[in-house]
Design a protein around this motif. Structure first.
Motif, PDB file in Angstrom:
ATOM      1  N   ASN A   1      45.111  47.324  34.573  1.00  0.00           N
ATOM      2  CA  ASN A   1      44.109  47.419  35.646  1.00  0.00           C
ATOM      3  C   ASN A   1      43.511  46.059  36.002  1.00  0.00           C
ATOM      4  OD1 ASN A   1      44.366  50.227  35.856  1.00  0.00           O
ATOM      5  ND2 ASN A   1      42.893  50.580  34.198  1.00  0.00           N
ATOM      6  N   LEU A   2      43.244  45.251  34.966  1.00  0.00           N
ATOM      7  CA  LEU A   2      42.628  43.946  35.217  1.00  0.00           C
ATOM      8  C   LEU A   2      43.543  43.065  36.055  1.00  0.00           C
ATOM      9  CD1 LEU A   2      40.106  42.275  34.561  1.00  0.00           C
ATOM     10  CD2 LEU A   2      41.324  41.345  32.585  1.00  0.00           C
ATOM     11  N   ARG A   3      44.841  43.081  35.745  1.00  0.00           N
ATOM     12  CA  ARG A   3      45.786  42.268  36.510  1.00  0.00           C
ATOM     13  C   ARG A   3      45.904  42.777  37.944  1.00  0.00           C
ATOM     14  NH1 ARG A   3      52.044  40.566  35.031  1.00  0.00           N
ATOM     15  NH2 ARG A   3      52.520  39.677  37.090  1.00  0.00           N
TER      16      ARG A   3
ATOM     17  N   ALA B   1      33.601  49.142  40.668  1.00  0.00           N
ATOM     18  CA  ALA B   1      33.166  50.407  41.282  1.00  0.00           C
ATOM     19  C   ALA B   1      34.233  50.978  42.199  1.00  0.00           C
ATOM     20  CB  ALA B   1      31.869  50.176  42.054  1.00  0.00           C
ATOM     21  N   GLY B   2      34.835  50.125  43.030  1.00  0.00           N
ATOM     22  CA  GLY B   2      35.829  50.621  43.976  1.00  0.00           C
ATOM     23  C   GLY B   2      37.126  51.040  43.322  1.00  0.00           C
ATOM     24  N   TYR B   3      37.522  50.364  42.275  1.00  0.00           N
ATOM     25  CA  TYR B   3      38.814  50.656  41.652  1.00  0.00           C
ATOM     26  C   TYR B   3      38.762  51.879  40.743  1.00  0.00           C
ATOM     27  CZ  TYR B   3      43.245  49.861  39.257  1.00  0.00           C
ATOM     28  OH  TYR B   3      44.519  50.009  38.743  1.00  0.00           O
ATOM     29  N   PHE B   4      37.732  51.990  39.924  1.00  0.00           N
ATOM     30  CA  PHE B   4      37.683  53.080  38.943  1.00  0.00           C
ATOM     31  C   PHE B   4      37.029  54.339  39.512  1.00  0.00           C
ATOM     32  CE2 PHE B   4      37.989  49.279  36.261  1.00  0.00           C
ATOM     33  CZ  PHE B   4      39.071  49.635  35.470  1.00  0.00           C
TER      34      PHE B   4
ATOM     35  N   LYS C   1      44.880  40.124  40.607  1.00  0.00           N
ATOM     36  CA  LYS C   1      46.090  39.494  41.133  1.00  0.00           C
ATOM     37  C   LYS C   1      46.560  40.102  42.446  1.00  0.00           C
ATOM     38  CE  LYS C   1      47.147  36.481  37.841  1.00  0.00           C
ATOM     39  NZ  LYS C   1      47.350  35.031  38.097  1.00  0.00           N
ATOM     40  N   HIS C   2      46.264  41.386  42.673  1.00  0.00           N
ATOM     41  CA  HIS C   2      46.840  42.071  43.821  1.00  0.00           C
ATOM     42  C   HIS C   2      45.805  42.599  44.812  1.00  0.00           C
ATOM     43  CE1 HIS C   2      50.760  41.937  41.833  1.00  0.00           C
ATOM     44  NE2 HIS C   2      50.149  42.325  40.720  1.00  0.00           N
ATOM     45  N   ILE C   3      44.593  42.902  44.347  1.00  0.00           N
ATOM     46  CA  ILE C   3      43.598  43.479  45.255  1.00  0.00           C
ATOM     47  C   ILE C   3      42.629  42.424  45.782  1.00  0.00           C
ATOM     48  CG2 ILE C   3      41.662  45.083  45.425  1.00  0.00           C
ATOM     49  CD1 ILE C   3      43.106  46.968  43.583  1.00  0.00           C
ATOM     50  N   LEU C   4      42.000  41.670  44.870  1.00  0.00           N
ATOM     51  CA  LEU C   4      40.970  40.711  45.292  1.00  0.00           C
ATOM     52  C   LEU C   4      41.464  39.654  46.276  1.00  0.00           C
ATOM     53  CD1 LEU C   4      38.782  40.133  42.098  1.00  0.00           C
ATOM     54  CD2 LEU C   4      38.367  41.607  44.077  1.00  0.00           C
ATOM     55  N   PRO C   5      42.700  39.121  46.139  1.00  0.00           N
ATOM     56  CA  PRO C   5      43.142  38.151  47.152  1.00  0.00           C
ATOM     57  C   PRO C   5      43.134  38.698  48.574  1.00  0.00           C
ATOM     58  CG  PRO C   5      44.558  38.033  45.225  1.00  0.00           C
ATOM     59  CD  PRO C   5      43.666  39.227  45.032  1.00  0.00           C
ATOM     60  N   ASN C   6      43.210  40.035  48.717  1.00  0.00           N
ATOM     61  CA  ASN C   6      43.238  40.642  50.043  1.00  0.00           C
ATOM     62  C   ASN C   6      41.856  41.005  50.565  1.00  0.00           C
ATOM     63  OD1 ASN C   6      46.223  40.949  50.602  1.00  0.00           O
ATOM     64  ND2 ASN C   6      46.091  41.969  48.616  1.00  0.00           N
ATOM     65  N   VAL C   7      40.812  40.772  49.788  1.00  0.00           N
ATOM     66  CA  VAL C   7      39.458  41.063  50.268  1.00  0.00           C
ATOM     67  C   VAL C   7      38.645  39.782  50.437  1.00  0.00           C
ATOM     68  CG1 VAL C   7      39.519  43.297  49.100  1.00  0.00           C
ATOM     69  CG2 VAL C   7      38.424  41.361  47.968  1.00  0.00           C
ATOM     70  N   LEU C   8      39.298  38.622  50.335  1.00  0.00           N
ATOM     71  CA  LEU C   8      38.568  37.353  50.396  1.00  0.00           C
ATOM     72  C   LEU C   8      38.026  37.045  51.789  1.00  0.00           C
ATOM     73  CD1 LEU C   8      40.670  34.985  48.100  1.00  0.00           C
ATOM     74  CD2 LEU C   8      38.494  36.123  47.617  1.00  0.00           C
ATOM     75  N   ALA C   9      38.729  37.507  52.830  1.00  0.00           N
ATOM     76  CA  ALA C   9      38.299  37.170  54.197  1.00  0.00           C
ATOM     77  C   ALA C   9      36.870  37.624  54.488  1.00  0.00           C
ATOM     78  CB  ALA C   9      39.276  37.753  55.207  1.00  0.00           C
ATOM     79  N   PRO C  10      36.513  38.910  54.307  1.00  0.00           N
ATOM     80  CA  PRO C  10      35.125  39.297  54.559  1.00  0.00           C
ATOM     81  C   PRO C  10      34.140  38.672  53.577  1.00  0.00           C
ATOM     82  CG  PRO C  10      36.354  41.124  53.594  1.00  0.00           C
ATOM     83  CD  PRO C  10      37.348  40.079  53.956  1.00  0.00           C
TER      84      PRO C  10
ATOM     85  N   ALA D   1      53.047  50.764  43.219  1.00  0.00           N
ATOM     86  CA  ALA D   1      54.217  50.157  42.589  1.00  0.00           C
ATOM     87  C   ALA D   1      53.822  49.304  41.388  1.00  0.00           C
ATOM     88  CB  ALA D   1      54.972  49.309  43.617  1.00  0.00           C
ATOM     89  N   ALA D   2      52.715  48.606  41.504  1.00  0.00           N
ATOM     90  CA  ALA D   2      52.244  47.780  40.382  1.00  0.00           C
ATOM     91  C   ALA D   2      51.891  48.648  39.182  1.00  0.00           C
ATOM     92  CB  ALA D   2      51.031  46.970  40.828  1.00  0.00           C
ATOM     93  N   ARG D   3      51.276  49.796  39.429  1.00  0.00           N
ATOM     94  CA  ARG D   3      50.963  50.710  38.319  1.00  0.00           C
ATOM     95  C   ARG D   3      52.263  51.229  37.682  1.00  0.00           C
ATOM     96  NH1 ARG D   3      47.191  53.342  41.991  1.00  0.00           N
ATOM     97  NH2 ARG D   3      45.072  52.515  41.697  1.00  0.00           N
ATOM     98  N   ALA D   4      53.244  51.547  38.540  1.00  0.00           N
ATOM     99  CA  ALA D   4      54.512  52.070  38.027  1.00  0.00           C
ATOM    100  C   ALA D   4      55.230  51.035  37.169  1.00  0.00           C
ATOM    101  CB  ALA D   4      55.404  52.489  39.187  1.00  0.00           C
ATOM    102  N   LEU D   5      55.030  49.760  37.459  1.00  0.00           N
ATOM    103  CA  LEU D   5      55.653  48.699  36.665  1.00  0.00           C
ATOM    104  C   LEU D   5      54.911  48.436  35.365  1.00  0.00           C
ATOM    105  CD1 LEU D   5      56.550  46.171  39.513  1.00  0.00           C
ATOM    106  CD2 LEU D   5      58.139  47.544  38.148  1.00  0.00           C
ATOM    107  N   GLY D   6      53.796  49.134  35.172  1.00  0.00           N
ATOM    108  CA  GLY D   6      53.066  49.012  33.921  1.00  0.00           C
ATOM    109  C   GLY D   6      52.029  47.901  33.888  1.00  0.00           C
ATOM    110  N   PHE D   7      51.674  47.358  35.030  1.00  0.00           N
ATOM    111  CA  PHE D   7      50.653  46.319  35.067  1.00  0.00           C
ATOM    112  C   PHE D   7      49.292  46.910  34.688  1.00  0.00           C
ATOM    113  CE2 PHE D   7      53.123  43.799  38.531  1.00  0.00           C
ATOM    114  CZ  PHE D   7      54.024  43.383  37.559  1.00  0.00           C
TER     115      PHE D   7
END
Length: 371
Positions: free
Chosen positions: A275-277, A195-198, A281-290, A267-273
């Motif tokens: 959405n799932l990655r 929901a948050g990403y798309f 790999k880049h968003i969820l690790p930063n929301v683990l604290a809450p 930058a990750a989008r520009a590198l062609g990664f």
């Protein structure tokens, strides 16, 4: 980046160690987990579900002691492995008989049942040494099968050992927490991240589902799911887990919406990664604290909900020991001078829930980057 992540983790760990209530709560939870795993090893009654009954000694106070006769197992126990006995208890356990006195006469063992001494001075009940004790001598029977039993937390209304029931009951509370939190994290993180990403219509549809689920009272929703799935052990776990994902999803959605605009995501989008990655790999690790903090609170909430369901009779079914069902069986004893039968499991629920709440508060403070 790895060194920075490691340093942040070490800093959070140092903050957590300074919180004495958090450390104490964590130690208490670890101790409870140890007791749950080895419940049948530590329990005086190691029968399956700690379900050995002796009605003559029902509702006895803590510290009660009585002499008992334990019959040898009549069934073959070799088909049950040692590991099974340790983690699931003995499937076949011989009954025990609380007595006042006993006497050997010829080839029989006669005894007076506990509580009947004032009614009769005669030894009315008896066992055959040849049949019931497999031809053992009187000395062997006296040494192995006649012993003094102490019930440190007393006995319940069926004459079962309260301490053993309490120890085995820890498994229910911790299991419901682990399973419910796992289900809630899987559903909540997945839906919240999508929901948050798309955004757009996907976000609107998921938020509609979240709001509808949020508007239904938790206990009512759990009861409805439990009745739909049927009464049982795992059904309750699934029902509780299916009602606790909403808060996780809302928090993850909000965090993802803010993080997806960060430069490193661009930058990750520009590198062609894909959405799932990017999400995993880049968003969820930063929301683990809450999410970790919410999980601790959900763990406590799951224990309370399961206790409430067991109190209502739609949780773990007898003879499975559950702290909520133990309160249900004995709450009427509060006005009969035996309030401890309901207070003991009540204090256990309160202690475990408070431990998770205090640990959640300690984790929140430790993981707060603004401190």
């Amino acid at each position: 980046m790895a060194n920075k992540s490691a340093s942040l983790s070490q800093l959070a760990l140092q903050r957590f160690k300074k919180n004495r209530w958090g450390v104490f709560s964590f130690s208490f939870i670890v101790m409870m987990a140890f007791l749950a795993i080895f419940a049948y090893v530590l329990s005086p009654d190691n029968s399956q579900d700690a379900n050995q009954m002796a009605l003559p000694i029902h509702s006895q106070s803590p510290g009660f002691s009585v002499k008992t006769i334990q019959l040898p197992n009549q069934e073959n126990q070799t088909n049950q492995s040692f590991v099974s006995k340790v983690f699931f208890g003995k499937k076949q356990s011989s009954p025990f008989y609380p007595i006042n006195e006993y006497s050997f006469t010829n080839d029989s063992l006669y005894y007076k049942t506990f509580g009947k001494a004032s009614i009769s001075n005669n030894f009315l009940e008896g066992f055959s040494l040849q049949n019931d004790f497999k031809g053992l001598t009187k000395q062997e029977i006296t040494e192995e099968f006649i012993q003094q039993k102490t019930f440190w937390l007393g006995t319940d209304k069926y004459g079962r050992d309260m301490l053993s029931r309490m120890l085995v009951g820890i498994r229910i509370s911790l299991s419901i927490g682990f399973v419910a939190v796992f289900i809630s994290l899987f559903i909540g993180i997945t839906l919240g991240a999508v929901a948050g990403y798309f955004g757009g219509k996907v976000d609107a549809a998921i938020m509609w589902l979240i709001n509808v689920t949020w508007s239904i009272p938790t206990l009512l929703l759990v009861i409805a799911i439990s009745l739909a799935l049927g009464k049982g052990f795992w059904q309750v776990f699934i029902a509780v887990g299916l009602t606790m994902w909403v808060e996780v999803a809302r928090v993850v959605r909000g965090q993802v919406k803010s993080l997806k605009e960060m430069q490193y995501i661009t930058a990750a989008r520009a590198l062609g990664f894909g959405n799932l990655r990017i999400i995993y790999k880049h968003i969820l690790p930063n929301v683990l604290a809450p999410v970790i903090v919410i999980s601790a609170a959900n763990f406590a909430a799951a224990i309370l909900i399961e206790s409430g369901l067991s109190f209502l009779g739609i949780g773990a079914q007898p003879p499975t020991p559950s702290w909520g069902s133990m309160i249900k069986d004995h709450y009427a004893y509060i006005v009969m001078g035996k309030a401890y039968l309901a207070i003991i499991p009540g204090l256990a629920i309160m202690s475990l829930v408070m431990a998770f709440m205090l640990m959640g508060s300690a984790l929140r403070d430790a993981l707060d980057v603004n401190n």
